[in-house]
Design a protein around this motif. Sequence first.
Motif, PDB file in Angstrom:
ATOM      1  N   ASP A  74       0.868  -1.176   0.000  1.00 52.29           N
ATOM      2  CA  ASP A  74       0.000   0.000   0.000  1.00 52.29           C
ATOM      3  C   ASP A  74       0.904   1.225   0.000  1.00 52.29           C
ATOM      4  O   ASP A  74       1.524   1.546   1.014  1.00 52.29           O
ATOM      5  CB  ASP A  74      -0.887  -0.031   1.248  1.00 52.29           C
ATOM      6  CG  ASP A  74      -1.804   1.179   1.351  1.00 52.29           C
ATOM      7  OD1 ASP A  74      -1.704   2.088   0.496  1.00 52.29           O
ATOM      8  OD2 ASP A  74      -2.620   1.218   2.285  1.00 52.29           O
ATOM      9  N   CYS A  95      -2.565   9.645  -6.011  1.00 52.78           N
ATOM     10  CA  CYS A  95      -3.873   9.052  -5.738  1.00 52.78           C
ATOM     11  C   CYS A  95      -4.912   9.514  -6.750  1.00 52.78           C
ATOM     12  O   CYS A  95      -5.806   8.766  -7.137  1.00 52.78           O
ATOM     13  CB  CYS A  95      -4.320   9.402  -4.319  1.00 52.78           C
ATOM     14  SG  CYS A  95      -3.264   8.667  -3.053  1.00 52.78           S
ATOM     15  N   PHE A 142      -4.186   7.446 -10.062  1.00 53.42           N
ATOM     16  CA  PHE A 142      -4.340   5.996 -10.062  1.00 53.42           C
ATOM     17  C   PHE A 142      -5.351   5.463  -9.063  1.00 53.42           C
ATOM     18  O   PHE A 142      -5.600   4.258  -9.025  1.00 53.42           O
ATOM     19  CB  PHE A 142      -2.980   5.338  -9.820  1.00 53.42           C
ATOM     20  CG  PHE A 142      -1.958   5.686 -10.859  1.00 53.42           C
ATOM     21  CD1 PHE A 142      -2.097   5.239 -12.160  1.00 53.42           C
ATOM     22  CD2 PHE A 142      -0.860   6.476 -10.548  1.00 53.42           C
ATOM     23  CE1 PHE A 142      -1.165   5.556 -13.126  1.00 53.42           C
ATOM     24  CE2 PHE A 142       0.081   6.811 -11.502  1.00 53.42           C
ATOM     25  CZ  PHE A 142      -0.068   6.355 -12.804  1.00 53.42           C
ATOM     26  N   ASP A 178      -7.444   3.830  -6.174  1.00 44.71           N
ATOM     27  CA  ASP A 178      -7.185   2.758  -5.211  1.00 44.71           C
ATOM     28  C   ASP A 178      -6.098   1.788  -5.651  1.00 44.71           C
ATOM     29  O   ASP A 178      -5.663   0.947  -4.857  1.00 44.71           O
ATOM     30  CB  ASP A 178      -8.478   1.973  -4.939  1.00 44.71           C
ATOM     31  CG  ASP A 178      -9.426   2.737  -4.021  1.00 44.71           C
ATOM     32  OD1 ASP A 178      -8.947   3.680  -3.345  1.00 44.71           O
ATOM     33  OD2 ASP A 178     -10.619   2.404  -3.982  1.00 44.71           O
ATOM     34  N   LYS A 179      -5.650   1.908  -6.900  1.00 47.13           N
ATOM     35  CA  LYS A 179      -4.561   1.034  -7.345  1.00 47.13           C
ATOM     36  C   LYS A 179      -3.304   1.224  -6.504  1.00 47.13           C
ATOM     37  O   LYS A 179      -2.502   0.300  -6.358  1.00 47.13           O
ATOM     38  CB  LYS A 179      -4.228   1.303  -8.818  1.00 47.13           C
ATOM     39  CG  LYS A 179      -5.265   0.790  -9.800  1.00 47.13           C
ATOM     40  CD  LYS A 179      -4.800   1.031 -11.227  1.00 47.13           C
ATOM     41  CE  LYS A 179      -5.795   0.477 -12.240  1.00 47.13           C
ATOM     42  NZ  LYS A 179      -5.323   0.721 -13.638  1.00 47.13           N
ATOM     43  N   VAL A 221      -0.043  -2.285  -4.858  1.00 50.93           N
ATOM     44  CA  VAL A 221       0.924  -2.331  -5.955  1.00 50.93           C
ATOM     45  C   VAL A 221       1.783  -3.586  -5.798  1.00 50.93           C
ATOM     46  O   VAL A 221       2.345  -3.825  -4.725  1.00 50.93           O
ATOM     47  CB  VAL A 221       1.813  -1.073  -5.944  1.00 50.93           C
ATOM     48  CG1 VAL A 221       2.849  -1.135  -7.065  1.00 50.93           C
ATOM     49  CG2 VAL A 221       0.961   0.193  -6.077  1.00 50.93           C
ATOM     50  N   ALA A 275       2.678  -1.685 -12.968  1.00 52.89           N
ATOM     51  CA  ALA A 275       1.269  -2.051 -12.805  1.00 52.89           C
ATOM     52  C   ALA A 275       0.385  -0.804 -12.761  1.00 52.89           C
ATOM     53  O   ALA A 275      -0.812  -0.871 -13.073  1.00 52.89           O
ATOM     54  CB  ALA A 275       1.083  -2.874 -11.526  1.00 52.89           C
ATOM     55  N   LEU A 276       0.963   0.330 -12.368  1.00 52.50           N
ATOM     56  CA  LEU A 276       0.226   1.592 -12.375  1.00 52.50           C
ATOM     57  C   LEU A 276       0.282   2.238 -13.753  1.00 52.50           C
ATOM     58  O   LEU A 276      -0.731   2.731 -14.260  1.00 52.50           O
ATOM     59  CB  LEU A 276       0.808   2.553 -11.334  1.00 52.50           C
ATOM     60  CG  LEU A 276       0.707   2.131  -9.863  1.00 52.50           C
ATOM     61  CD1 LEU A 276       1.389   3.160  -8.974  1.00 52.50           C
ATOM     62  CD2 LEU A 276      -0.759   1.949  -9.455  1.00 52.50           C
TER      63      LEU A 276
END
Length: 263
Positions: free
Chosen positions: A178, A190, A193, A195-196, A200, A221-222
Motif C-alpha cells: 500500500d 492518488c 491511479f 485505489d490502485k 501495488v 502495474a500503475l
Amino acid sequence: MHARRLVAVVATLTAVLAATGCGPGDSEQDSASTTEASCGRSDASPVGWQGESEELAAAVGWISREPVRVTTDSAEATGQGVMDARTATMSYTLKKNDRMIIVTLEEDDVYFAMLNVPGISFGTMYSLSRTEVPAGSYLDVDPTDLGGARRLVDAAVSVQSGGEQAATGKRRLAGAVDLTATWYANEELCRKFGDKVRAVPFTATVDDQGRLVEFVVELHALAPELGDARTNWEALGMPTNPQRPGASQPAGDVRALLKAFES
C-alpha cells in the motif's frame, strides 16, 4: 512524494504525473476528483504477520544492525550508498540529464553537493540539520533504514511464497504494498491511479541467511512508463568509517536547490 526511501521512485512518479497532466486543476470537477481520490495515508500495514509475511518482517531487521551497501534503480534515477551506525552516504544520478547529488548524514547533520546542475558549483558543499530536510526528498536519508526497507515491508498488504532457488537457497516472496503507507503517496498519485496505489505488486528476495537482499516495487502495474523500482542490500562485513565533510555553507532555500537538481 518521498522514498524515503526508494527515494528515486519519488522523482519517477512525479515526472510521469506531470507529463500526463494530473497536477491540480482549476475546475470544480477537478477539485471534486482530488477530494474523492484523497490518499488518506495508512499508518500501519493491514497484513497479518504470520507465515510468509512473518518471514518478510524478520528479514528486514539486519539492515539496521550491520554495515550495508544499498543500490537503487528506477525509470528516473539510480542510487548507491553505504550505511554504518548513525552515518550514511548516498548518491543519486538522474538518467535524463546525468545530474548527481551526493548526500552524507553524520549523526544529525546533513551535507550535500550537486554535479552537472547549471549555476551550482560542484565544489560547493551545503549543510543543514536533519530536522530541516524535506520529507521524501533526495536528502531524506535514514541511516537505520537505508533504502527504505522497513517502510516498504511495513506497507505490505499481502505476502505469499514465490518458491526457493535450490542452487542459492534464496527465497522469493511476492505480494502487494500500500503506497499510502509509505512516503511515496501524494495527492497527485492518488488522483491519477486511485485505489490502485493501495495494492501495488512487489517481489522480494530473502537470502539463505534469512536476510532481505532485494525488494522490487512493480510500478509498471500503475503505468508502463514507470517501470519498476528495485532496491538491493549487501552486507559490507566491515565498518564504512565515513568522514565528516569539510567546510560547508548553509543550504538556504533547500527546495529551490532540489528543484534545480530535478529540473
